[in-house]
Design a protein around this motif. Structure first.
Motif, PDB file in Angstrom:
ATOM      1  N   ILE A 186       0.147   1.890  30.630  1.00 25.03           N
ATOM      2  CA  ILE A 186      -1.185   1.452  30.215  1.00 25.03           C
ATOM      3  C   ILE A 186      -1.107   0.735  28.868  1.00 25.03           C
ATOM      4  CG2 ILE A 186      -3.494   2.237  29.553  1.00 25.03           C
ATOM      5  CD1 ILE A 186      -3.147   4.499  31.623  1.00 25.03           C
ATOM      6  N   ALA A 187      -0.289   1.248  27.958  1.00 26.34           N
ATOM      7  CA  ALA A 187      -0.123   0.588  26.661  1.00 26.34           C
ATOM      8  C   ALA A 187       0.479  -0.799  26.828  1.00 26.34           C
ATOM      9  CB  ALA A 187       0.743   1.439  25.737  1.00 26.34           C
ATOM     10  N   LEU A 188       1.444  -0.944  27.738  1.00 19.16           N
ATOM     11  CA  LEU A 188       2.038  -2.252  27.985  1.00 19.16           C
ATOM     12  C   LEU A 188       1.008  -3.194  28.606  1.00 19.16           C
ATOM     13  CD1 LEU A 188       5.620  -1.455  29.335  1.00 19.16           C
ATOM     14  CD2 LEU A 188       4.854  -1.751  26.975  1.00 19.16           C
ATOM     15  N   ALA A 189       0.202  -2.674  29.531  1.00 18.22           N
ATOM     16  CA  ALA A 189      -0.835  -3.499  30.151  1.00 18.22           C
ATOM     17  C   ALA A 189      -1.842  -3.960  29.102  1.00 18.22           C
ATOM     18  CB  ALA A 189      -1.543  -2.719  31.250  1.00 18.22           C
ATOM     19  N   ASN A 190      -2.204  -3.064  28.183  1.00 15.19           N
ATOM     20  CA  ASN A 190      -3.153  -3.430  27.132  1.00 15.19           C
ATOM     21  C   ASN A 190      -2.540  -4.414  26.142  1.00 15.19           C
ATOM     22  OD1 ASN A 190      -5.283  -1.979  28.169  1.00 15.19           O
ATOM     23  ND2 ASN A 190      -4.896  -0.161  26.936  1.00 15.19           N
ATOM     24  N   THR A 191      -1.247  -4.285  25.890  1.00 12.46           N
ATOM     25  CA  THR A 191      -0.552  -5.277  25.059  1.00 12.46           C
ATOM     26  C   THR A 191      -0.618  -6.650  25.713  1.00 12.46           C
ATOM     27  OG1 THR A 191       0.968  -3.608  24.182  1.00 12.46           O
ATOM     28  CG2 THR A 191       1.674  -5.900  24.041  1.00 12.46           C
ATOM     29  N   LYS A 192      -0.403  -6.674  27.019  1.00 18.85           N
ATOM     30  CA  LYS A 192      -0.456  -7.934  27.771  1.00 18.85           C
ATOM     31  C   LYS A 192      -1.859  -8.537  27.719  1.00 18.85           C
ATOM     32  CE  LYS A 192       1.118  -9.628  32.292  1.00 18.85           C
ATOM     33  NZ  LYS A 192       1.908  -9.248  33.490  1.00 18.85           N
ATOM     34  N   LYS A 193      -2.886  -7.694  27.869  1.00 18.15           N
ATOM     35  CA  LYS A 193      -4.256  -8.179  27.768  1.00 18.15           C
ATOM     36  C   LYS A 193      -4.522  -8.787  26.394  1.00 18.15           C
ATOM     37  CE  LYS A 193      -6.198  -4.746  30.980  1.00 18.15           C
ATOM     38  NZ  LYS A 193      -7.061  -3.534  31.085  1.00 18.15           N
ATOM     39  N   ALA A 194      -4.056  -8.097  25.347  1.00 18.89           N
ATOM     40  CA  ALA A 194      -4.274  -8.585  23.987  1.00 18.89           C
ATOM     41  C   ALA A 194      -3.574  -9.920  23.759  1.00 18.89           C
ATOM     42  CB  ALA A 194      -3.794  -7.552  22.971  1.00 18.89           C
ATOM     43  N   LEU A 195      -2.361 -10.048  24.283  1.00 16.21           N
ATOM     44  CA  LEU A 195      -1.642 -11.314  24.147  1.00 16.21           C
ATOM     45  C   LEU A 195      -2.335 -12.430  24.907  1.00 16.21           C
ATOM     46  CD1 LEU A 195       2.032 -10.009  24.439  1.00 16.21           C
ATOM     47  CD2 LEU A 195       1.000 -11.084  22.429  1.00 16.21           C
ATOM     48  N   ASN A 196      -2.822 -12.129  26.111  1.00 18.38           N
ATOM     49  CA  ASN A 196      -3.553 -13.135  26.879  1.00 18.38           C
ATOM     50  C   ASN A 196      -4.752 -13.657  26.092  1.00 18.38           C
ATOM     51  OD1 ASN A 196      -1.882 -13.045  29.129  1.00 18.38           O
ATOM     52  ND2 ASN A 196      -3.171 -11.623  30.264  1.00 18.38           N
ATOM     53  N   GLU A 197      -5.533 -12.743  25.532  1.00 13.90           N
ATOM     54  CA  GLU A 197      -6.737 -13.135  24.811  1.00 13.90           C
ATOM     55  C   GLU A 197      -6.418 -13.829  23.492  1.00 13.90           C
ATOM     56  OE1 GLU A 197      -9.885 -12.926  25.906  1.00 13.90           O
ATOM     57  OE2 GLU A 197      -9.104 -12.159  27.810  1.00 13.90           O
ATOM     58  N   GLU A 235      -8.360  -5.623  19.790  1.00 11.62           N
ATOM     59  CA  GLU A 235      -7.323  -4.639  19.470  1.00 11.62           C
ATOM     60  C   GLU A 235      -7.922  -3.240  19.311  1.00 11.62           C
ATOM     61  OE1 GLU A 235      -4.133  -7.501  17.076  1.00 11.62           O
ATOM     62  OE2 GLU A 235      -5.413  -6.117  15.982  1.00 11.62           O
ATOM     63  N   SER A 236      -9.070  -3.166  18.644  1.00  9.30           N
ATOM     64  CA  SER A 236      -9.730  -1.875  18.471  1.00  9.30           C
ATOM     65  C   SER A 236     -10.091  -1.256  19.814  1.00  9.30           C
ATOM     66  CB  SER A 236     -10.986  -2.048  17.606  1.00  9.30           C
ATOM     67  OG  SER A 236     -11.659  -0.819  17.453  1.00  9.30           O
ATOM     68  N   LYS A 237     -10.681  -2.057  20.677  1.00 10.40           N
ATOM     69  CA  LYS A 237     -11.081  -1.574  22.008  1.00 10.40           C
ATOM     70  C   LYS A 237      -9.875  -1.084  22.801  1.00 10.40           C
ATOM     71  CE  LYS A 237     -13.105  -3.322  26.334  1.00 10.40           C
ATOM     72  NZ  LYS A 237     -11.855  -3.234  27.135  1.00 10.40           N
ATOM     73  N   LEU A 238      -8.823  -1.893  22.824  1.00 13.42           N
ATOM     74  CA  LEU A 238      -7.654  -1.546  23.625  1.00 13.42           C
ATOM     75  C   LEU A 238      -6.865  -0.386  23.008  1.00 13.42           C
ATOM     76  CD1 LEU A 238      -6.428  -5.128  24.609  1.00 13.42           C
ATOM     77  CD2 LEU A 238      -7.690  -3.492  26.031  1.00 13.42           C
ATOM     78  N   GLN A 239      -6.875  -0.284  21.681  1.00  9.95           N
ATOM     79  CA  GLN A 239      -6.180   0.827  21.033  1.00  9.95           C
ATOM     80  C   GLN A 239      -6.871   2.156  21.339  1.00  9.95           C
ATOM     81  OE1 GLN A 239      -3.254   1.384  20.223  1.00  9.95           O
ATOM     82  NE2 GLN A 239      -2.994   0.757  18.081  1.00  9.95           N
ATOM     83  N   ILE A 240      -8.195   2.154  21.304  1.00  9.80           N
ATOM     84  CA  ILE A 240      -8.946   3.372  21.646  1.00  9.80           C
ATOM     85  C   ILE A 240      -8.648   3.782  23.082  1.00  9.80           C
ATOM     86  CG2 ILE A 240     -11.279   4.265  22.021  1.00  9.80           C
ATOM     87  CD1 ILE A 240     -12.125   2.464  19.621  1.00  9.80           C
TER      88      ILE A 240
END
Length: 259
Positions: free
Chosen positions: A204-215, A228-233
């Motif tokens: 899930i952390a890797l998926a959220n990293t990928k989302k953050a990079l995409n955006e 980043e705040s949303k995905l970190q939470i």
């Protein structure tokens, strides 16, 4: 599934292999839809990392020219892009699992750009990347004009696309186009080991990293900080976060479950 795409799923790892070696794994309509189907299957919960590679001497030579020069087979460029390649790029970028491109040989045209849109690109030392489009009067597609300038800079990307020069794996490594070049006899083992390592990390952390990079490609700083705040939470609410902290405190290797 078509024989043009091989898919093996084992122990959380999916291996997708382009399998038209007689035409250097160039894409036709059947192969494009088979690739989309394979990526859809990789979105299943039991897959935690994906590796894409090619059979034979090439990774992928891009579009099968025999298809587009045959009036009875040619689907037209709108369909080739809108229905074949663009969905593949979007599926790779939106897949909530890390995707490794194991570039085993020449990656040309759309084949190069499909590799470059993956999360981690590993190339064997005899591989090469060619933006071959200008040689036949076309422009780079499959998100090449999006990713390549961001990987190596505007000037280098412009020259690579207009001149259609071959970029060796060593040059790609030096330019920052790829993660790593590996000796031919060590390449496959290294690519598999890297994919396995990714599969053992907190999914899930890797998926959220990928989302953050995409955006990050289009966000301003304020928008990115909010994301980043949303995905970190979200990441901090996972069992893998709890396991990671516990393993750190107990000085042991974490056992992430991808949950």
């Amino acid at each position: 599934m078509s024989q043009s795409i091989q898919l093996e799923i084992d122990n959380g790892i999916a291996e997708i292999t382009f399998n038209r070696p007689q035409v250097f794994n160039s894409f036709n309509k059947e192969m494009a839809f088979a690739m989309q189907d394979a990526l859809d299957r990789c979105a299943q919960d039991d897959v935690r990392a994906v590796m894409i590679t090619g059979n034979g001497k090439a990774f992928c030579a891009g579009q099968d020219i025999q298809e587009i020069t045959n009036p009875d087979l040619n689907p037209g460029f709108k369909a080739i892009l809108d229905d074949h390649y663009n969905p593949i790029v979007l599926k790779i970028r939106n897949l909530e699992k890390p995707v490794v491109a194991a570039v085993n040989g020449v990656a040309a045209g759309a084949g190069a750009n499909l590799a470059l849109c993956c999360d981690v690109v590993i190339a064997t030392e005899s591989a090469a990347f060619i933006q071959a489009f200008s040689k036949i009067g076309l422009i780079p597609d499959s998100a090449g004009t999006f990713f390549l300038p961001r990987l190596i800079g505007f000037g280098k990307a412009s020259a690579a696309m207009m001149l259609a020069d071959k970029i060796t794996a060593a040059e790609a490594d030096q330019l920052g186009m790829i993660y790593k070049m590996v000796k031919d006899d060590e390449f496959l083992a290294f690519a598999k080991a890297t994919t396995k390592k990714l599969a053992e990390l907190p999914t899930i952390a890797l998926a959220n990293t990928k989302k953050a990079l995409n955006e990050s490609m289009t966000n301003n700083v304020e928008q990115q900080l909010k994301l980043e705040s949303k995905l970190q939470i979200e990441s901090a609410s996972t069992a893998d976060y709890e396991e990671g902290v516990a393993a750190f405190m107990e000085k042991r290797k974490p056992n992430f479950k991808g949950k």
